[in-house]
Motif scaffolding. Structure first.
Motif, short mmCIF file in Angstrom:
data_model
loop_
_atom_site.label_atom_id
_atom_site.label_comp_id
_atom_site.label_asym_id
_atom_site.label_seq_id
_atom_site.Cartn_x
_atom_site.Cartn_y
_atom_site.Cartn_z
N VAL A 156 50.09 53.56 10.33
CA VAL A 156 50.24 54.23 9.22
C VAL A 156 48.96 54.29 8.57
O VAL A 156 48.29 53.35 8.34
CB VAL A 156 51.15 53.66 8.29
N VAL A 157 48.13 55.33 8.24
CA VAL A 157 47.00 55.65 7.65
C VAL A 157 46.97 55.84 6.16
O VAL A 157 47.53 56.97 5.92
CB VAL A 157 46.21 56.75 8.64
N SER A 158 46.75 54.91 5.57
CA SER A 158 46.96 54.91 4.12
C SER A 158 45.71 55.17 3.22
O SER A 158 45.68 55.69 2.14
CB SER A 158 47.55 53.91 3.64
N GLY A 159 44.59 55.31 4.04
CA GLY A 159 43.06 55.21 3.34
C GLY A 159 42.40 56.35 4.07
O GLY A 159 42.80 56.99 5.02
N ASN A 160 41.20 56.29 4.09
CA ASN A 160 40.09 56.86 5.05
C ASN A 160 39.97 55.85 6.39
O ASN A 160 39.28 54.91 6.01
CB ASN A 160 38.81 57.10 4.44
N GLN A 161 40.13 56.28 7.55
CA GLN A 161 40.08 55.64 8.78
C GLN A 161 39.65 56.54 9.97
O GLN A 161 39.67 57.41 9.92
CB GLN A 161 41.42 55.05 9.23
N THR A 162 38.49 55.75 10.47
CA THR A 162 37.91 56.49 11.84
C THR A 162 38.34 55.67 13.19
O THR A 162 38.24 54.18 12.99
CB THR A 162 36.46 56.29 11.58
N ILE A 163 38.98 56.40 14.15
CA ILE A 163 39.00 55.90 15.33
C ILE A 163 38.20 56.20 16.40
O ILE A 163 38.14 57.47 16.86
CB ILE A 163 40.42 55.96 15.74
N GLU A 164 37.34 55.64 16.96
CA GLU A 164 36.41 55.94 17.99
C GLU A 164 36.20 54.81 19.07
O GLU A 164 36.23 53.63 18.97
CB GLU A 164 34.94 56.02 17.58
N SER A 165 36.62 55.30 20.41
CA SER A 165 36.68 54.27 21.48
C SER A 165 36.40 54.72 22.83
O SER A 165 36.81 55.97 23.46
CB SER A 165 38.24 53.68 21.68
N LYS A 166 35.52 53.81 23.46
CA LYS A 166 35.13 54.39 24.98
C LYS A 166 36.32 54.21 25.84
O LYS A 166 36.64 55.12 26.70
CB LYS A 166 34.03 53.66 25.60
N LYS A 167 37.21 53.36 25.34
CA LYS A 167 38.54 53.07 26.23
C LYS A 167 39.47 53.92 25.68
O LYS A 167 39.55 54.40 24.69
CB LYS A 167 39.04 51.66 26.15
N PRO A 168 40.84 54.23 26.77
CA PRO A 168 41.69 55.35 26.26
C PRO A 168 42.42 54.54 25.47
O PRO A 168 42.55 53.22 25.20
CB PRO A 168 42.26 55.38 27.53
N ILE A 169 43.27 55.23 24.55
CA ILE A 169 44.19 54.54 23.60
C ILE A 169 45.58 55.00 23.92
O ILE A 169 45.77 56.18 23.98
CB ILE A 169 43.80 55.05 22.06
N ILE A 170 46.74 54.08 24.10
CA ILE A 170 48.03 54.48 24.22
C ILE A 170 48.66 54.34 22.85
O ILE A 170 48.69 53.36 22.23
CB ILE A 170 48.74 53.48 25.06
N VAL A 171 49.59 55.31 22.66
CA VAL A 171 50.07 55.38 21.42
C VAL A 171 51.68 55.39 21.50
O VAL A 171 52.28 56.21 22.21
CB VAL A 171 49.93 56.57 20.43
N TYR A 172 52.17 54.43 20.97
CA TYR A 172 53.53 53.89 21.20
C TYR A 172 54.64 54.14 19.92
O TYR A 172 53.97 54.48 18.86
CB TYR A 172 53.77 52.46 21.40
N GLY A 173 55.70 54.10 19.91
CA GLY A 173 56.57 54.09 18.78
C GLY A 173 56.66 55.64 18.49
O GLY A 173 56.66 56.54 19.06
N ARG A 174 56.68 55.74 16.92
CA ARG A 174 56.63 56.95 16.45
C ARG A 174 55.29 57.72 16.56
O ARG A 174 55.17 58.92 16.24
CB ARG A 174 57.20 56.97 15.14
N GLY A 175 54.31 56.85 16.72
CA GLY A 175 52.96 57.26 16.83
C GLY A 175 52.10 57.08 15.55
O GLY A 175 52.16 55.89 15.32
N ILE A 176 51.46 57.97 15.15
CA ILE A 176 50.70 57.94 13.82
C ILE A 176 50.88 58.62 12.80
O ILE A 176 51.41 59.97 12.89
CB ILE A 176 49.25 58.44 14.25
N LEU A 177 51.11 58.31 11.37
CA LEU A 177 51.43 58.86 10.41
C LEU A 177 50.30 58.66 9.41
O LEU A 177 49.70 57.74 9.15
CB LEU A 177 52.64 58.20 9.75
N ILE A 178 49.77 59.97 9.01
CA ILE A 178 48.65 59.98 7.95
C ILE A 178 49.23 60.44 6.62
O ILE A 178 49.63 61.52 6.39
CB ILE A 178 47.53 61.19 8.40
N GLU A 179 49.17 59.34 5.55
CA GLU A 179 49.83 59.64 4.50
C GLU A 179 49.05 60.58 3.45
O GLU A 179 47.65 60.74 3.68
CB GLU A 179 49.88 58.09 3.73
N LYS A 180 49.48 61.12 2.34
CA LYS A 180 48.95 62.08 1.65
C LYS A 180 47.95 61.39 0.70
O LYS A 180 47.96 60.35 0.51
CB LYS A 180 50.03 62.66 0.41
N GLY A 181 46.63 62.17 1.14
CA GLY A 181 45.49 61.69 0.24
C GLY A 181 44.65 60.81 1.26
O GLY A 181 43.62 60.56 0.96
#
Length: 441
Positions: A156-181
């Motif tokens: 859950v992304v509730s602020g400003n967030q950056t994801i940068e990675s040389k390794k692959p990223i596996i996303v599980y569950g419901r995934g990613i939620l970017i909240e309003k604002g």
């Protein structure tokens, strides 16, 4: 009576002899097993994630039964392989397995590899050793490539967030939620989504130099990796009144619906969206800008614009979805409660069907569109204000449909939708030119 008794005794003797032949075993060193595979190659997999199950057969084509004294892995438990031989798990050894003359047994192989501490996939291998009663040792090589990855579950992304990675990223569950604002920025990375995982955008999503796809690295068939099979993950949903989505040099593939947007803004530049089980991009009452993009091979429409204000430039819409003849259009547009304004320049719009463009007629108040310097696979329309410098493609043209493109392999489902030089659209500088790092190949 005597004849019947003689027949009965003869039959019993034959049966006993046959049983005796089948049940005889030899410790002769010349009697060897035969394997359906000398090397079992598992697909590339993520470290610490269990693999699918792979199998091979062990045959006894010698002239007598063979006893296997033991089966073991050369490296024991260090490599992460798990093996079941004819119902017996290696723990760490399976003992006293018999293979009768002309018979066979089946071997099942899985692996959960340890982290390799490297950025690139690393070879992991072991030998499965069969020690026979004669003392002879036969081996089958097991190998895979293991790839370290980061993992995200129900982020859950509730602020400003950056994801940068040389390794692959596996996303599980419901995934990613970017909240309003909130704003999530994805940069220089690859996201591998598991099953029902996806991205829900209530705030804003920015992506540059990113790949998004399903997490299956194995094969459905020998010739068909899961990466070429649609519907592997949920896709991206941009909710009404969000701050929208901005993507550059990004690939979104093999999802259900790749990108669904409602009452928001969509800006895509050098983006490829393909091989999806629902829609490619569907936008409703939104502001849409596409520049140098590819939208191809979706079960439903590749691009849908309803009630949008949209500009589409230097883009290829190619509807060659291979898994169903009941596929949608390459381009579909219409008004809603809001009017539609659509400006298209330098497009290539083609597909299997004779007509892959569907839209409402122009109306000064509710529907306004124009196409200039485009190749369109649809019956020609006599409207000089809406259509300028158009190549009206027909199924009978010498170069049409799949013949425009650099690679079109509809047997192995491998495509490169950049134009060949002999395409009439090439010299007119129409269509998608690719992504700089060629991540869509």
């Amino acid at each position: 009576m005597i004849r019947r008794l003689f027949f009965f005794i003869s039959t019993i003797i034959l049966l006993l002899t046959a049983c005796s032949d089948n049940d005889s075993f030899s410790a002769d060193a010349s009697h060897r097993l035969t394997f359906s595979k000398d090397t079992v190659r598992l697909d590339t997999l993520f470290s610490t994630v269990p693999s699918s199950t792979y199998t091979f057969w062990v045959y006894n084509n010698s002239g007598d039964g063979i006893r296997i004294r033991s089966v073991r892995l050369d490296r024991g438990s260090q490599s992460g392989f798990r093996v079941n031989v004819d119902g017996s798990f290696l723990n760490p050894v399976a003992n006293d397995i018999e293979v009768r003359k002309g018979d066979s047994i089946r071997v099942f192989v899985e692996i959960t590899s340890l982290e390799t501490k490297t950025e690139d996939p690393k070879l992991v291998e072991d030998n499965l050793l069969f020690t026979l009663e004669s003392g002879a040792v036969q081996r089958v090589n097991l190998r895979t490539y293991s790839w370290d990855a980061d993992k995200i579950t129900n982020l859950v992304v509730s602020g400003n967030q950056t994801i940068e990675s040389k390794k692959p990223i596996i996303v599980y569950g419901r995934g990613i939620l970017i909240e309003k604002g909130a704003t999530l920025t994805l940069k220089n990375t690859s996201l591998y989504f598991h099953a029902d995982a996806g991205i829900e955008v209530q705030g804003k999503l920015e992506a540059e130099n990113v790949q998004m796809r399903g997490d299956r690295l194995d094969h459905m068939f020998d010739y068909l990796p899961y990466d070429r099979v649609s519907g592997q993950w949920k896709g991206i949903t941009v909710r009404p009144k969000s701050q929208g989505i901005v993507m550059k040099k990004t690939v979104v593939r093999n999802a259900a619906t790749a990108l669904s947007c409602d009452s928001t803004t969509v800006t895509l530049e050098q983006v490829a969206i393909y091989n999806n089980q629902g829609f490619g991009l569907t936008a409703h009452d939104s502001e849409v800008s596409l520049d140098n993009c590819l939208l191809s091979n979706s079960l439903n429409d590749c691009l849908v614009l309803r009630g949008c204000q949209a500009k589409v430039n230097q883009t290829t819409l190619a509807q060659f979805y291979p898994f169903s003849a009941n596929r949608g259009a390459a381009l579909r547009f219409a008004k809603t409660e809001k009017p539609l304004y659509l400006i298209c320049t330098n497009l290539v719009v083609t597909g299997y069907d004779s007509d892959v463009v569907f839209g409402e007629g122009r109306d000064e108040e509710t529907v306004e569109f124009s196409f200039e310097n485009c190749l369109l696979r649809t019956p020609s329309l006599d409207d000089a204000d809406a259509f300028k410098d158009i190549i009206w493609e027909k199924p009978t043209d010498a170069i049409q449909g799949q013949k425009h493109f650099v690679t079109f392999d509809d047997v192995n489902f491998i495509y490169d939708f950049r134009l060949k030089e002999e395409s009439p659209a090439y010299e007119k500088k129409m269509g998608w030119t690719g992504i700089d790092d060629n991540t869509t190949k």
